[in-house]
Design a protein around this motif. Structure first.
Motif, short mmCIF file in Angstrom:
data_model
loop_
_atom_site.label_atom_id
_atom_site.label_comp_id
_atom_site.label_asym_id
_atom_site.label_seq_id
_atom_site.Cartn_x
_atom_site.Cartn_y
_atom_site.Cartn_z
N ALA A 1 70.99 62.37 19.66
CA ALA A 1 70.56 63.76 19.78
C ALA A 1 69.33 63.86 20.66
CB ALA A 1 70.24 64.33 18.40
N MET A 2 69.30 64.93 21.43
CA MET A 2 68.12 65.29 22.22
C MET A 2 67.41 66.41 21.47
SD MET A 2 69.85 65.49 26.03
CE MET A 2 68.48 66.39 26.73
N ILE A 3 66.18 66.15 21.08
CA ILE A 3 65.42 67.12 20.29
C ILE A 3 64.32 67.69 21.19
CG2 ILE A 3 64.01 67.43 18.22
CD1 ILE A 3 65.43 64.70 17.29
N ASP A 4 64.34 68.99 21.40
CA ASP A 4 63.34 69.64 22.24
C ASP A 4 62.05 69.79 21.44
OD1 ASP A 4 61.78 71.25 23.87
OD2 ASP A 4 63.40 72.64 24.36
N VAL A 5 61.02 69.04 21.83
CA VAL A 5 59.74 69.06 21.12
C VAL A 5 58.65 69.73 21.96
CG1 VAL A 5 60.26 67.05 19.68
CG2 VAL A 5 59.18 66.70 21.90
N THR A 6 59.06 70.53 22.95
CA THR A 6 58.11 71.19 23.84
C THR A 6 57.12 72.05 23.05
OG1 THR A 6 59.78 71.23 25.57
CG2 THR A 6 57.88 72.69 25.85
N GLU A 7 57.64 72.88 22.16
CA GLU A 7 56.77 73.78 21.39
C GLU A 7 55.80 72.98 20.52
OE1 GLU A 7 57.45 77.26 18.15
OE2 GLU A 7 58.87 77.18 19.82
N LEU A 8 56.28 71.93 19.92
CA LEU A 8 55.43 71.07 19.10
C LEU A 8 54.31 70.45 19.94
CD1 LEU A 8 54.85 69.70 16.38
CD2 LEU A 8 56.48 67.92 17.04
N ARG A 9 54.65 69.99 21.14
CA ARG A 9 53.63 69.41 22.03
C ARG A 9 52.59 70.44 22.43
NH1 ARG A 9 54.61 64.17 24.85
NH2 ARG A 9 52.85 64.88 26.07
N LEU A 10 53.04 71.66 22.73
CA LEU A 10 52.10 72.73 23.10
C LEU A 10 51.17 73.06 21.93
CD1 LEU A 10 54.49 75.09 25.11
CD2 LEU A 10 52.73 73.55 26.03
N ILE A 11 51.72 73.08 20.72
CA ILE A 11 50.89 73.33 19.54
C ILE A 11 49.88 72.20 19.35
CG2 ILE A 11 50.95 73.44 17.00
CD1 ILE A 11 53.65 74.96 17.35
N ARG A 12 50.32 70.97 19.54
CA ARG A 12 49.40 69.82 19.40
C ARG A 12 48.29 69.88 20.44
NH1 ARG A 12 53.59 64.83 18.51
NH2 ARG A 12 53.96 65.17 16.30
N GLU A 13 48.65 70.22 21.69
CA GLU A 13 47.63 70.34 22.74
C GLU A 13 46.63 71.44 22.41
OE1 GLU A 13 49.41 70.77 26.62
OE2 GLU A 13 50.63 68.97 26.34
N SER A 14 47.12 72.57 21.92
CA SER A 14 46.24 73.67 21.54
C SER A 14 45.33 73.25 20.39
CB SER A 14 47.09 74.88 21.13
OG SER A 14 46.27 75.92 20.68
N LEU A 15 45.88 72.56 19.42
CA LEU A 15 45.09 72.07 18.30
C LEU A 15 44.03 71.08 18.77
CD1 LEU A 15 44.61 71.98 15.25
CD2 LEU A 15 46.38 70.21 15.10
N ARG A 16 44.41 70.19 19.69
CA ARG A 16 43.46 69.21 20.23
C ARG A 16 42.31 69.92 20.94
NH1 ARG A 16 46.79 66.28 23.34
NH2 ARG A 16 47.71 65.41 21.48
N LYS A 17 42.62 70.96 21.73
CA LYS A 17 41.58 71.73 22.43
C LYS A 17 40.67 72.42 21.43
CE LYS A 17 44.11 72.65 26.68
NZ LYS A 17 44.82 73.68 27.48
N THR A 18 41.25 73.00 20.39
CA THR A 18 40.46 73.67 19.36
C THR A 18 39.56 72.67 18.65
OG1 THR A 18 42.21 75.31 19.07
CG2 THR A 18 40.60 75.11 17.29
N GLU A 19 40.08 71.49 18.35
CA GLU A 19 39.27 70.45 17.70
C GLU A 19 38.11 70.04 18.59
OE1 GLU A 19 42.19 67.45 16.90
OE2 GLU A 19 42.58 68.20 14.88
N ASN A 20 38.37 69.90 19.89
CA ASN A 20 37.30 69.53 20.83
C ASN A 20 36.23 70.61 20.89
OD1 ASN A 20 38.55 67.13 21.45
ND2 ASN A 20 39.52 67.89 23.31
N GLN A 21 36.65 71.89 20.90
CA GLN A 21 35.68 72.99 20.91
C GLN A 21 34.88 73.02 19.62
OE1 GLN A 21 38.29 76.28 21.65
NE2 GLN A 21 38.13 76.11 23.89
N LEU A 22 35.55 72.79 18.51
CA LEU A 22 34.86 72.76 17.21
C LEU A 22 33.85 71.61 17.17
CD1 LEU A 22 34.55 73.91 14.38
CD2 LEU A 22 36.43 72.43 13.65
N GLU A 23 34.25 70.48 17.70
CA GLU A 23 33.34 69.33 17.75
C GLU A 23 32.10 69.65 18.58
OE1 GLU A 23 33.57 64.94 19.67
OE2 GLU A 23 35.27 65.50 18.39
N LEU A 24 32.29 70.34 19.71
CA LEU A 24 31.17 70.73 20.56
C LEU A 24 30.25 71.71 19.83
CD1 LEU A 24 29.74 70.74 23.32
CD2 LEU A 24 31.28 72.60 23.99
N VAL A 25 30.84 72.69 19.14
CA VAL A 25 30.05 73.66 18.38
C VAL A 25 29.26 72.94 17.29
CG1 VAL A 25 30.23 75.58 16.74
CG2 VAL A 25 31.50 75.65 18.88
#
Length: 172
Positions: A119-143
């Motif tokens: 099976a080919m599982i499209d994980v694009t949305e999951l990756r985008l959510i992870r990237e957004s979460l990573r950016k938010t974590e980085n911003q929170l760390e800076l704050v």
């Protein structure tokens, strides 16, 4: 009464209906790959006419192709029963979907692979959510760091202010 083959075909149809994944069945001897109708969601109009490994391989992102094909070929050559690989897959509009693909190799009595199913599982949305979460974590760390710096500056100012005030009072 339904035969075993008819029952198996019904189960196969139900599996493809129950998932958003693109199911594939690859006859290794004829190099024929049958994709489920979910392949259409990637926007390729020719997918049903080009059901072979080369067609699929040509859709794998050039930067991911060598690694992806190597994982698949090694699984077949080494008779690994299962394999998994992540890669980018070109969609009909030229954009790429992030895919997590799993496969199972069927072997004969000599351990030679003759069929692969997966099976080919499209994980694009999951990756985008992870990237957004990573950016938010980085911003929170800076704050948090800026907040800690502000607290430290306040403490230092307080510690400096006390002796300076005492010295100023002594001078007066």
């Amino acid at each position: 009464m339904a035969t075993d083959l008819e029952n198996a075909e019904r189960r196969s149809l139900l599996v493809t209906l129950a998932t958003e994944d693109t199911i594939w069945d690859w006859d290794l001897s004829s190099d024929t790959v049958n994709f489920s109708a979910k392949m259409a969601k990637f926007g390729h109009k020719d997918w049903a006419k080009n059901q072979n490994f080369a067609w699929w391989e040509g859709k794998v992102h050039p930067d991911d192709r060598a690694k992806t094909v190597k994982v698949v070929r090694e699984a077949i050559r080494n008779s690994n029963r299962n394999f998994a690989v992540e890669y980018r897959f070109c969609k009909g509009d030229g954009s790429f979907a992030y895919i997590y693909s799993r496969g199972f190799i069927m072997t004969d009595e000599n351990g030679v692979g003759f069929r692969a199913i997966g099976a080919m599982i499209d994980v694009t949305e999951l990756r985008l959510i992870r990237e957004s979460l990573r950016k938010t974590e980085n911003q929170l760390e800076l704050v948090c760091r800026l907040n800690a710096m502000g607290t430290m500056c306040s403490i230092i100012a307080h510690e400096l202010n006390q002796p300076l005030t005492a010295a100023a009072n002594y001078i007066r």
